[in-house]
Design an enzyme around this catalytic site. Structure first.
Site, PDB file in Angstrom:
ATOM      1  N   ASN A 276       0.809  -1.130   0.084  1.00  0.00           N
ATOM      2  CA  ASN A 276      -0.088  -0.207   0.047  1.00  0.00           C
ATOM      3  C   ASN A 276       0.346   1.358   0.108  1.00  0.00           C
ATOM      4  O   ASN A 276       2.289   1.233   0.622  1.00  0.00           O
ATOM      5  CB  ASN A 276      -1.085  -0.049   1.066  1.00  0.00           C
ATOM      6  CG  ASN A 276      -0.074  -0.211   2.570  1.00  0.00           C
ATOM      7  OD1 ASN A 276       0.631   0.532   2.923  1.00  0.00           O
ATOM      8  ND2 ASN A 276      -1.050  -0.689   3.190  1.00  0.00           N
TER       9      ASN A 276
ATOM     10  N   ASP B  47      -8.424  -9.974   0.025  1.00  0.00           N
ATOM     11  CA  ASP B  47      -7.391  -9.780   0.994  1.00  0.00           C
ATOM     12  C   ASP B  47      -7.781  -8.028   0.225  1.00  0.00           C
ATOM     13  O   ASP B  47      -8.238  -6.759   1.013  1.00  0.00           O
ATOM     14  CB  ASP B  47      -6.317  -9.606   0.847  1.00  0.00           C
ATOM     15  CG  ASP B  47      -5.868  -8.916   1.991  1.00  0.00           C
ATOM     16  OD1 ASP B  47      -5.668  -8.743   2.794  1.00  0.00           O
ATOM     17  OD2 ASP B  47      -4.691  -8.195   1.104  1.00  0.00           O
TER      18      ASP B  47
END
EC number: 3.1.2.2
Lengths: 327, 327, 327
Positions: free
Chosen positions: B11, B200
């Protein structure tokens, strides 16, 4: 510029996704226009996609073929660059080449230091005065069209529970995508090509759900990129069918961005566009498409609007063919 | 098995996605169990993921670190293989190594010629008799649990219009994905790891929408893969928050497959699971999480069920810590 | 280090691209040499690829096989590390293993704080004194060779209009690639493996255009990485055929980098190399290759030079085989 088409670039029938081609087109356009805008001393900048003109997919491309992409700057205004990109598919085993796309894109140079600052574009030289005049005309036309679509942007796709086959609710689809680093330019905003690839993916799923056959992108209407999308945002891409003719389907696609870590701003509409798909038999021939069942008033209105666009495009194409026949 | 973690694996805060790690774990498990199941003369087969036991993410992994994945077969029943996979993160600049995951996966060998035929697994040798007995106990337990979740599988996520912040409807999210060739095994079915990565991704977006901070996967409850997903299918992955404690969020994720070209079969539930996320400050410390606002009876019931799972896990962990302290 | 080969790693005949293998080799080399160079207290650094020795592709790898990559440091000079990387293909269904590559790579540690600073390499221990002496000899040889290729780097590929089949102009090809974050190391420069993969892609297109059959990489001559390529650059990879023997084709590949947003620097030659391809029948047997038609003086000179390299390699191989037969 060339690249071999891989299995992941294509659907299971082996046809390269329209979105893959749009992404290559945009990358070529971004490179040539960024290079041009940095060709004179001054603030460094990155060219951001502002608009893609209507693009037809003239013939399908297959896995194993080489896509040849060439780009040329055809007009510059004070703050924007028009790029013409051509794509040819080449079967390197037979040597056969086909034109698959001719696209026109508009870019705007944004300062690398201050992303909200639009810089000036170095003017290009025209071989003939008419080229500049024609370019200016195209520039004015697209400017008008961009304003118009901006006003249309409030629409939202509402979910439908237990929809009947061939209704709008039955095939409508949406995906979410977390914007990662490789989706972005040096400025930290999503490449226009990445957005178009996601849009084509959703539109393709809508089309496939409607007719349950092998479908391919036939054309994309002009797309305007009103708002940038920042790295780390979540984008929601939603598509719904608006119109079917005997052998084509029109799908409207919306892109909404949610820069959720950035609290100063809520979710907003970043892009919207119409994609047209056709359904192909195993031999690659166009198949008839089940008619879209419209239920609500809005769906009926959108169907009529889609019909209008369809008839207009058909008329334009016939006019072009007649013109070509006369010459 | 090792790989450098790239920006695309993480991320924007630089933490590697739990889904990336789950995908690596599953690939290691698939390799070792396929290799084992083909180690004796007989019909060639491919090991398909049937179940992943509850997995904790013990410490975060970052871009530039090397993920070292090692796998070992710890038990074989007549038709299934238990694999233990360990993941360590290694900072190759400092040499620091940390255990990030210990996962247990169950695979079933499917014939390459007839995908519906489950083959026999060559038995492994145990160093001690207790290892076989403990393995058999784990095998019986997971078999029971698989039956139970199969019954729970009818649930559907309904869309909510104009939801309030911190309600279930506010953060619920879904994505669609067209299954491409690189998502699939030699049998033409989706790799379990690919499915877990998408799960996820959706769970992470639900968590981020709820608390609008940097979130990371803390654990995944046992996941059962009841049904295979075929190449060319569209999969819809949906997530909704079910429970929040002071510093964690539980998200339920459903995977539905639609093999739309294959007319013999409609959409079906392929997998479902619970993911737990925590919210991290810029310094990597866990942050308090806004409480989930439940509105309907179903939401309240699911919240209580989530609380039950949360307390059970907490109790188990404390028991393990006491046991560890005694030894 | 191991990974299952997927459809995207291979051509349409199912043979894994040489470039995919080169990329895995380079990643393994980068991990082991970065780890080694940081093994002593001191400035943290990242190992950058300086050179790959001539590499042969001993047997083809296929989709579904597992590539097992192992790496070992075999020599250290004051500022460089020599790494030996071996690749084995493993058919996990049959258990068959084959050596596919043995590669030798040279890395240089660059400071994480100042990318232009080359750090010192901790010396390794040798089991026997001869190992150190042989390593030193290899080190001196490659150093000389690097200087030589640096001088050759001015060459440019000019486009040819309407070329005849089997001429140089007919098959020459180029691609451009915008360097994204996942292409880069922690220092923000392109991984050598990413560059080699692009080079193999272009060389493969040139070879396929020339002989219009299934082609595979047979070997790559030593590649020197003279200049780093920065994130955000555009790289142009161009290939042209230089020589054909009865059953092989030699393709010269150039990599030019254009850090076009960075005004301080123009386009520059970053890498160049020779790739050798063979053409395979459906049964995997080598096919005769159409002879390259040379037209200009330069083409004829390059053909003769290629012939020289070809004969030299052939002679070396025969000498090795005789040596092996004597032992």
């Amino acid at each position: 510029l060339g690249r071999i088409m891989r299995p992941d670039d294509a659907n299971i029938a082996g046809n390269v996704h329209g979105g893959t081609i749009l992404k290559m087109i945009e990358e070529a356009g971004a490179i040539i226009s960024t290079r041009h805008c940095n060709s004179q001393a001054g603030e460094p900048c990155v060219a951001a996609l502002a608009r893609v003109e209507r693009t037809d997919f003239l013939s399908p491309m297959c896995i194993g073929e080489v896509a040849n992409v060439s780009a040329e700057i055809t007009y510059t205004s004070r703050h924007s660059v028009e790029v013409q990109v051509n794509v040819m598919s080449e079967n390197i085993l037979t040597g056969a080449k086909k034109v698959t796309n001719k696209a026109t894109l508009w870019y705007v140079p944004l300062s690398l230091k201050n992303v909200n600052k639009v810089l000036e574009v170095p003017p290009i030289q025209y071989a003939r005065k008419e080229q500049e005049d024609e370019g200016k005309k195209r520039y004015e036309e697209q400017k008008l069209d961009r304003l118009e679509t901006k006003q249309r942007n409030g629409d939202v796709i509402f979910p439908v529970i237990n929809p009947e086959p061939h209704t709008v609710g039955y095939s409508q689809s949406s995906l979410i995508h977390l914007v990662g680093p490789s989706d972005c330019t040096l400025l930290g905003f999503v490449h226009g090509g990445v957005t178009m690839k996601l849009m084509d993916e959703v539109a393709g799923i809508v089309a496939a759900r409607h007719c349950k056959t092998n479908i391919v992108t036939a054309s994309v209407d002009a797309i305007n990129f009103h708002e940038k999308i920042k790295k780390g945002s979540v984008i929601t891409v939603s598509g719904r069918m608006t119109f079917t003719s005997n052998k084509s389907m029109e799908i409207e696609v919306f892109v909404d961005a949610d820069p959720f870590v950035d609290e100063s701003r809520g979710r907003y509409r970043a892009v919207s566009a119409f994609f047209t798909y056709v359904s192909l038999s195993k031999e690659g021939k166009p198949l008839p498409v089940p008619q879209l069942l419209t239920e609500t008033e809005d769906e009926k209105r959108r169907f009529e609007e889609g019909k209008g666009r369809y008839l207009q495009t058909k008329a334009k194409r016939q006019a072009q063919m007649q013109q070509a026949a006369q010459h």
